[in-house]
Design an enzyme around this catalytic site. Structure first.
Site, PDB file in Angstrom:
ATOM      1  N   GLU A 114       8.215   2.404   4.962  1.00 51.24           N
ATOM      2  CA  GLU A 114       7.072   3.298   4.871  1.00 51.24           C
ATOM      3  C   GLU A 114       6.614   3.832   6.228  1.00 51.24           C
ATOM      4  OE1 GLU A 114       7.494   0.871   1.315  1.00 51.24           O
ATOM      5  OE2 GLU A 114       7.170   0.272   3.409  1.00 51.24           O
ATOM      6  N   HIS A 139       0.988  -3.646  -6.897  1.00 51.87           N
ATOM      7  CA  HIS A 139       1.303  -2.313  -7.415  1.00 51.87           C
ATOM      8  C   HIS A 139       0.100  -1.643  -8.069  1.00 51.87           C
ATOM      9  CE1 HIS A 139       5.234  -4.540  -7.693  1.00 51.87           C
ATOM     10  NE2 HIS A 139       5.612  -3.476  -7.011  1.00 51.87           N
TER      11      HIS A 139
END
Length: 341
Positions: free
Chosen positions: A60, A128
């Site tokens: 990321e 998540h």
């Protein structure tokens, strides 16, 4: 042309396709973008090839940093880390992106979009299911988009891709497969910083974001049967924030509830509530109520205790409007994240 029935996911896919065809500087890069795990990038790799649809792997910070470099060279990267939770390792690069134009005296543009899902209610586990919007709001120089409808998803995405500043575009996983009418043959770009009144009302103003707009609309419909008129204001973008539309609504209703899935502590709800207090205190008939995630991770099995629930929203509204409690049946249905359309 007559509006067509589309899911939010389909609309965003087609909108990205349109913008990539319109401008060859638009590049899509991120995790699982070639295989399109959730359907966001279906067909893009086949149409635009490996130079414009780039698989980055699970890196990321690197993908955001690469996006900064591409933007500085005149490209318009769309960076997709799949889920907002995964951006934690990228906050160093995101902070740099926000500061970049200021550090160069405004002499360079930095057109990049961090496009990702957020939100719970799917039982996907703590890693998540977050809504880390307020973390982005703490980074000066980055705009933040949170659409709640299919039409808004399309219009705001076009504006985000065309903007010359870094934009975080956070859309809720619960809304991805919701379907509705949208006109695809019109440009439909929606300017940032313009809130939308999703439901007109007179008794109380509810400021809601993302999936919370849907929950609040369901609750408002139930409360209307009991004679309570709820006005729902959707900011659509949190940076820039259209506080004036919110204030005008509060001045009309004299009551306010802020509903956001971010954490209550130091969250979006606290920021908006404080601005209401600062700008419309003399118009309020009671304290501003906040609904948000409680101070615990939204792990599978405890989401209903951590994340905002319809009855909780109804209780906050009725506590301001009337003494008796109204029990609502506006539940949250089941949905699969990886279901194909």
């Amino acid at each position: 042309m007559k509006p067509q029935e589309r899911s939010m996911l389909q609309v965003m896919n087609e909108t990205i396709r349109e913008e990539m065809a319109r401008d060859d500087k638009v590049i899509y890069m991120g995790e699982c973008v070639v295989g399109s795990a959730m359907g966001m990038t279906t067909g893009l790799y086949q149409q635009f090839g490996p130079n414009r649809v780039i698989e980055t792997g699970l890196v990321e910070n690197t993908m955001v940093a690469a996006g900064i470099g591409l933007a500085q060279q005149g490209y318009r990267p769309i960076i997709d880390p799949m889920m907002a939770d995964f951006l934690t390792p990228a906050y160093a690069a995101m902070t740099l992106a926000g500061k970049n134009r200021f550090m160069h005296g405004g002499k360079i543009d930095l057109p990049m979009v961090i496009l990702t899902t957020m939100g719970g209610y799917l039982g996907l586990g703590a890693e998540h299911s977050g809504c880390p919007e307020s973390q982005v709001m703490h980074i000066p120089g980055i705009k933040l988009v949170v659409p709640s409808s299919i039409v808004d998803a399309r219009g705001l995405l076009k504006t985000a891709i065309r903007d010359n500043n870094p934009v975080c575009y956070y859309f809720h996983k619960r809304l991805m497969r919701e379907k509705g009418p949208v006109t695809m043959d019109e440009d439909g770009a929606i300017p940032f910083g313009v809130a939308d009144i999703k439901r007109a009302g007179t008794d109380v103003t509810v400021v809601a974001t993302g999936y919370m707009v849907s929950l609040c609309q369901n609750v408002a419909a139930k409360l209307a049967e009991k004679g309570i008129s709820v006005e729902i204001v959707d900011p659509r973008t949190l940076v820039p924030l259209d506080i004036e539309t919110i204030i005008q609504s509060v001045k009309k209703t004299s009551r306010a509830v802020v509903v956001d899935e971010d954490y209550i502590t130091c969250g979006v709800g606290g920021e908006i509530a404080m601005q209401i207090m600062e700008r419309a205190f003399d118009y309020l008939d009671g304290p501003v109520k906040r609904i948000g995630a409680k101070g615990w991770v939204p792990a599978t099995g405890v989401e209903k205790y951590v994340l905002p629930q319809p009855q909780e929203i109804a209780d906050a509204i009725t506590s301001l409007v009337r003494a008796d409690r109204v029990v609502v049946d506006a539940g949250i249905g089941k949905m699969s994240l990886y279901k194909t359309d």
